[in-house]
Enzyme design. Sequence first.
Site, PDB file in Angstrom:
ATOM      1  NE  ARG A  50     -47.469  27.797 -25.677  1.00  0.00           N
ATOM      2  CZ  ARG A  50     -47.553  26.942 -24.686  1.00  0.00           C
ATOM      3  NH1 ARG A  50     -46.697  27.000 -23.675  1.00  0.00           N
ATOM      4  NH2 ARG A  50     -48.487  26.010 -24.656  1.00  0.00           N
ATOM      5  N   GLY A  51     -50.122  29.928 -23.949  1.00  0.00           N
ATOM      6  CA  GLY A  51     -50.804  29.203 -22.889  1.00  0.00           C
ATOM      7  C   GLY A  51     -51.740  30.156 -22.171  1.00  0.00           C
ATOM      8  CD  GLN A 182     -47.959  24.961 -29.892  1.00  0.00           C
ATOM      9  OE1 GLN A 182     -47.995  24.038 -30.713  1.00  0.00           O
ATOM     10  NE2 GLN A 182     -48.798  25.973 -29.941  1.00  0.00           N
ATOM     11  CG  ASP A 223     -56.180  27.852 -24.964  1.00  0.00           C
ATOM     12  OD1 ASP A 223     -55.391  28.806 -24.922  1.00  0.00           O
ATOM     13  OD2 ASP A 223     -55.810  26.680 -25.159  1.00  0.00           O
ATOM     14  CE  LYS A 234     -52.441  25.427 -29.608  1.00  0.00           C
ATOM     15  NZ  LYS A 234     -52.490  26.725 -30.343  1.00  0.00           N
TER      16      LYS A 234
END
Length: 329
Positions: A50-51, A182, A223, A234
């Site tokens: 992820r990321g 996270q 993102d 996020k």
Amino acid sequence: MTKDLRPIIWDDDKKELILIDQRKLPNKLEYFICKTYEDVAYAIKDMVVRGAPAIGVSAAYGLALAEINGDDIYKAYEVLKNTRPTAVNLFWALDRCLTAYKEGKSILDEAKKIHEEDIETCKKIGMIGEKLIEDGDTILTHCNAGALATSAYGTALSVIRFAFYNGKKIRVIADETRPRLQGAKLTAFELNYEGIPVKVITDNTAGFLMQKGEIDKIIVGADRILADGTVYNKIGTYSLAVLAKYHRIPFYVAAPLSTFDLRSSEEDVIIEERDEKEVAYIDGVRIVPEGVGCYNYAFDKTPPDLITAIITEKGIVKPNRDEILKLFR
């Protein structure tokens, strides 16, 4: 590079993509092997990886696996593109690889270039951004914008890393970042792994620490960033930005140029909604009464007037159209 923490590894001999399985951290450091583009699609969708930058690099290798295995490239492209809707790096990397394919070039070679460029880009972000950090600063960060979210170093955490590497005595506060945690599981793991002082807080503690004067700066990743400086990151980023504005705390966003989306408007951006079970359960135990639903938005939108500056591999800019467009000239 960040010790031996390599979240994305391409095995040229076996023609396999090796990913740190981030679902298992911090308790286990295990690897997830991708032999097909379907494996990569699953890894992205289920958050093995992820990321935004890491998703882009992984998707590029996924398309390369499709080419290696003789699969339909256009089908693989569509499957990979539809794994997660918000992070623009995914589409950027896939489009770049598809263009290479149409030009008769190797997708694998293009994927390797994207991977190598991401490492250098994140390093530059850290080297440029660390100048904003003063000795003795306490920095709040949200989610995980570190090596685990990229190919190495990270974006927000790259800034923190290079401040630390340059001898600045800093302290990091990591929001736990519900529901996937996270911050608690990944950011705290990364920083502790390198010996960078870090403490974890519940998400609803951030405002109190700002009120007490214990936060000097806030640095987050992104993102997707629109041409006008609107940042999608996020869920919870917007709340922090509002609090930072009220308390007059600098709020920085660190991101590569591949995260900028110069074509889309706010109406075009799809905010991912994930399974409500991620909110209703913690480690397999239901914490919400049966019959009660949950909202589970993965991202939110932070307007540019709440952002102090954006840190990129080409420099630090104010979040407005004129300055952002200069980065691409």
